[in-house]
Design a protein around this motif. Structure first.
Motif: not given
Length: 376
Positions: A130-141, A113-128
């Motif tokens: 998606x980024x939060x979901x990616x982090x949650x899932x990846x750490x379970x692997x 994976x590229x991982x969650x992409x910090x360059x996208x930022x987390x300004x909108x609710x959608x970004x927050x």
């Protein structure tokens, strides 16, 4: 116990086959992929290979190759997998199915994976979200394989480093380097010759490149040529930007490497105005310096391969992200480097050998294999 590692991916691009063939021959990996064809214009591997097993993946949204229903249970049963290295995607059912099985004692799961992409930022609710979901899932692997060191650093924010690996993303560059050596430098009338190769997608912004080139040609280099190789849904915008076509060659899609090699070996600079990926590797294999915009939240969102464009070593990173910025960068580049291949050739060759060989990528995955064997 030696694990049967299965690499799970939606599609197998043709350029990925040499890597997968070696992972199978040297490390015993096999591939579980879709029986479907068609993925945003990618040329896919269609010939039968002993390491490719095809399954009935479903793509419920026409024209959307990312939303995917993956038959995880069938794959695990029929491949005898004792460990999975899977493509990661929030819209792939396998991401959730594999992790759910893992929590119930299933086989070890790693994501490539590229991982969650910090360059996208987390300004909108959608970004927050998606980024939060990616982090949650990846750490379970059990672990993750990243495309680059910056990707590993991002993932190290959410999981231990000893579960993280880097496999520099590349393809089999040896045949391309052999073509380069055989052909040598091919001179073309006039100059300089700029080249760009890729699918004509909006995020690659070929129209911006064309507009910048036309300004550069008018102001600095009246005999300059820009060659574009590729096709895709953004082609109407590309043709409109090309206008009268003076100094611009639109060659369409070319997959014949012998023909492509002649274009690469006659070029002085490989340039992208939008998101660059493995096209950078392709150019560097031919000793061709690469020019891209710097990756910023406001600029093009590159694939991880942008890290292979190292200023002064393999190319140029342009700021600001504007047409004027690209025109100025082109002008400065050819003023400073009237013979770009002579200026960059030795440095590019050393960089490619150290970072982008297929041998390096296989060694990286060998470390992944050792890690997974210890978790089975």
């Amino acid at each position: 116990m030696t694990s049967q590692i299965v690499f799970l991916t939606r599609f197998v691009p043709h350029y990925r086959v040499p890597l997968l063939r070696r992972l199978h021959a040297e490390l015993g990996w096999i591939v579980a992929t879709s029986a479907e064809e068609g993925a945003q214009g990618l040329k896919l591997a269609t010939e039968d290979e002993p390491f490719i097993r095809r399954f009935p993946f479903r793509f419920p949204r026409p024209g959307d190759p990312f939303t995917t229903i993956v038959p995880v249970g069938q794959i695990l049963k029929e491949t005898g997998a004792s460990a999975i290295v899977s493509e990661f995607g929030l819209r792939m059912s396998s991401t959730y199915g594999l992790l759910a099985r893992r929590r119930l004692g299933g086989v070890p799961v790693m994501f490539w994976t590229h991982g969650f992409n910090s360059s996208r930022g987390e300004t909108s609710m959608k970004d927050k979200a998606l980024q939060g979901a990616a982090r949650l899932l990846l750490r379970q692997a059990d672990g993750c394989v990243c495309y680059s060191e910056p990707g590993l650093e991002r993932l190290a924010q959410v999981m231990p480093r000893d579960r993280l690996f880097v496999a520099h993303n590349t393809m089999d560059l040896a045949p391309l380097q052999a073509s380069a050596a055989r052909l040598g430098r091919l001179e073309v009338p006039g100059g300089p010759h700029l080249l760009s190769v890729g699918r004509m997608l909006a995020d690659k912004d070929f129209p911006l490149l064309i507009r910048a080139f036309r300004r550069f040609r008018a102001q600095c280099a009246p005999d300059a040529t820009l060659t574009l190789v590729g096709d895709g849904p953004d082609m109407p915008a590309v043709r409109a930007a090309a206008g009268d076509g003076v100094g611009i060659r639109l060659l369409g899609s070319i997959y014949d490497e012998e023909i492509l090699a002649r274009e690469f070996m006659s070029a002085d600079l490989f340039v992208y105005a939008g998101a660059v990926g493995l096209a950078a590797n392709h150019a560097l294999a031919f000793g061709l310096p690469v020019m891209i915009f710097e990756q910023t939240p406001q600029g093009p969102l590159h694939s991880p391969e942008d890290v292979y464009v190292v200023p002064g070593v393999s190319g140029v990173r342009v700021k600001p992200y504007t047409q004027e910025g690209l025109v100025a960068a082109m002008a400065e580049f050819f003023t400073r480097h009237p013979n770009p291949r002579a200026a960059f050739g030795a440095k590019i060759a050393e960089f490619v050998e150290e970072n982008l060989s297929l041998d390096r990528m296989v060694r990286d995955f060998s470390a992944v294999t050792t890690f997974l064997n210890g978790r089975v």
